[in-house]
Design an enzyme around this catalytic site. Structure first.
Site, PDB file in Angstrom:
ATOM      1  N   ARG A 197      49.671 156.255  13.970  1.00 32.87           N
ATOM      2  CA  ARG A 197      49.507 154.889  14.937  1.00 32.87           C
ATOM      3  C   ARG A 197      50.586 154.646  15.942  1.00 32.87           C
ATOM      4  NH1 ARG A 197      46.273 150.553  12.542  1.00 32.87           N
ATOM      5  NH2 ARG A 197      44.298 151.728  12.054  1.00 32.87           N
ATOM      6  N   ASP A 253      42.520 157.628  17.513  1.00 37.89           N
ATOM      7  CA  ASP A 253      42.347 156.938  16.485  1.00 37.89           C
ATOM      8  C   ASP A 253      41.125 156.484  16.001  1.00 37.89           C
ATOM      9  OD1 ASP A 253      43.015 155.240  14.422  1.00 37.89           O
ATOM     10  OD2 ASP A 253      44.584 153.879  15.479  1.00 37.89           O
ATOM     11  N   SER A 305      40.747 152.794  14.283  1.00 32.72           N
ATOM     12  CA  SER A 305      40.614 151.860  15.091  1.00 32.72           C
ATOM     13  C   SER A 305      39.311 151.700  15.891  1.00 32.72           C
ATOM     14  CB  SER A 305      41.871 151.776  16.154  1.00 32.72           C
ATOM     15  OG  SER A 305      42.966 151.469  15.609  1.00 32.72           O
ATOM     16  N   GLN A 340      46.359 156.916  20.285  1.00 36.40           N
ATOM     17  CA  GLN A 340      45.561 155.657  20.538  1.00 36.40           C
ATOM     18  C   GLN A 340      44.163 156.189  20.644  1.00 36.40           C
ATOM     19  OE1 GLN A 340      47.084 152.756  23.097  1.00 36.40           O
ATOM     20  NE2 GLN A 340      47.893 151.451  21.406  1.00 36.40           N
ATOM     21  N   TYR A 377      50.441 148.498   9.878  1.00 36.48           N
ATOM     22  CA  TYR A 377      49.921 147.932   8.512  1.00 36.48           C
ATOM     23  C   TYR A 377      50.695 146.985   7.814  1.00 36.48           C
ATOM     24  CZ  TYR A 377      46.647 151.663   9.064  1.00 36.48           C
ATOM     25  OH  TYR A 377      45.637 152.695   9.367  1.00 36.48           O
TER      26      TYR A 377
END
Length: 380
Positions: A122, A130, A133, A127, A227
């Protein structure tokens, strides 16, 4: 290199690892793309469209696996699919190795290099790769639609000649990617939305979407990688007491809390659900990880004896396979661009932060420290 896309075999899985637009771009970069016939049908990518984009269509899974330098998948391979993996190839797929070290051992035993898409760090740089996500975005949206469909009420406030209909009250538990998308979707449908997360840092994001943040005076549980970390027993008790009031007055509760490699945290005990009004709905996005609701039956939707509908349907992204596949495909494209050189050759640099985070097996061994540790404990 030869990039291969097999058809997904897990029941109910409609996504495909690469969509037509991605195939076209990869072929334009001089890669060869091989696709199993029918692989894209669930995501509305026909063999003819993929062939027109430059892919070679093969009729059998064995031919696709046998041709692969890099094999791209959505779901973790089944034992039958592991047996088809070509020695020396690279598998890029969701794999959940912390929860399933046995699969990592089996893949290592085939002399296959595994890049686990669920282990992408993360970080800002990662990004665009990912998939957790991107797929959580789909799941959060879909969860609200399931709630709206099951709730015997309208979501928006309506002022009619027959009187004013009040808006539905929605509570979202967990304000990560899925939770924020659920909030935004419920607001678009006209509901009054509250949201709670143990990480205080998300309060501003929740409020920017037009929802009210439920503030409970307990320790901040923000952990690493975006998280949450586990609460103390005292904090859990205080959280449950405060949430019970908000759950009881909600028409729909959507739970989204998940922790990679572990069982989903229990947020809705049975007695809390019993206090909800008859006709209310719980949608548990974390059903595949055991569920945030004690009454969730993974893979099922049912009405309790006290009138609350509990929805624990699995794999919500697959229900919107076109856009879920497009997003997953783009994530894979970005990853391939990151791990190939200017000539298109694969270069897995174990010192690279992204590669280091998701490189699970190589040379017949499990080389990811955390996964190796879990695998060792399982054997012991």
């Amino acid at each position: 290199m030869i990039i291969a896309i097999p058809r997904e075999t897990v029941p109910g899985e409609r996504r495909v690892a690469l969509v037509t637009e991605s195939v076209k771009r990869l072929v334009g970069k001089k890669h060869e793309v091989v696709v199993e016939s029918g692989a894209g049908l669930g995501a509305e990518c026909s063999d003819e469209e993929l062939r027109a984009a430059g892919a070679r269509i093969e009729s059998s899974a064995a031919a696709v696996y046998g041709a692969a330098d890099v094999l791209l998948k959505v779901q973790p391979p089944t034992p039958e699919e592991v047996s088809l993996l070509k020695s020396g190839s690279v598998l890029v797929s969701l794999a959940y190795p912390l929860a399933n070290p046995k699969l990592a051992r089996a893949i290592a035993g085939r002399q296959v290099t595994l890049l686990a898409m669920d282990m992408v760090p993360r970080t800002t740089l990662a990004q665009m790769m990912d998939v957790l996500s991107s797929q959580a975005t789909i799941a959060g949206y879909r969860a609200v639609l399931l709630a709206a469909e099951a709730l015997p009420k309208l979501f928006p406030m309506l002022m009619t000649a027959a009187g004013t209909i009040p808006p539905a009250k929605v509570l979202v538990l967990g304000a990560g990617v899925a939770g924020l998308q659920a909030i935004a979707t419920a607001r678009r449908l006209g509901a009054v939305v509250e949201a709670y997360d143990v990480r205080k840092v998300v309060k501003e994001q929740v409020e920017s979407l037009g929802a009210r943040f439920v503030n409970i005076e307990i320790e901040d549980a923000a952990g690493s990688g975006g998280y949450a970390k586990e609460l103390s027993e005292e904090a859990k008790k205080k959280q449950a007491e405060a949430l019970a009031v908000h759950v009881a007055k909600s028409d729909a509760v959507i739970t989204t809390a998940q922790v990679p490699g572990r069982r989903a945290p229990l947020l809705l005990p049975a007695d809390m659900v019993r206090r909800m009004k008859s006709g209310s709905v719980v949608v548990d996005i974390a059903a595949e990880q055991g569920g945030n609701c004690e009454l969730t039956r993974p893979g099922e939707r049912y009405r309790t004896e006290f009138g609350v509908t509990v929805i624990g349907e699995k794999n919500l992204p697959s229900q919107l396979a076109v856009h879920a596949s497009a997003m997953y495909s783009r994530n894979l494209e970005k990853l391939l661009a990151h791990v190939t050189d200017k000539d298109g050759a694969l270069k897995l640099d174990a010192s690279d932060e992204i590669v280091k985070g998701m490189l699970i097996t190589r040379g017949g061994d499990i080389i990811h420290p955390a996964v190796a540790d879990v695998a060792l404990k399982e054997v012991a």
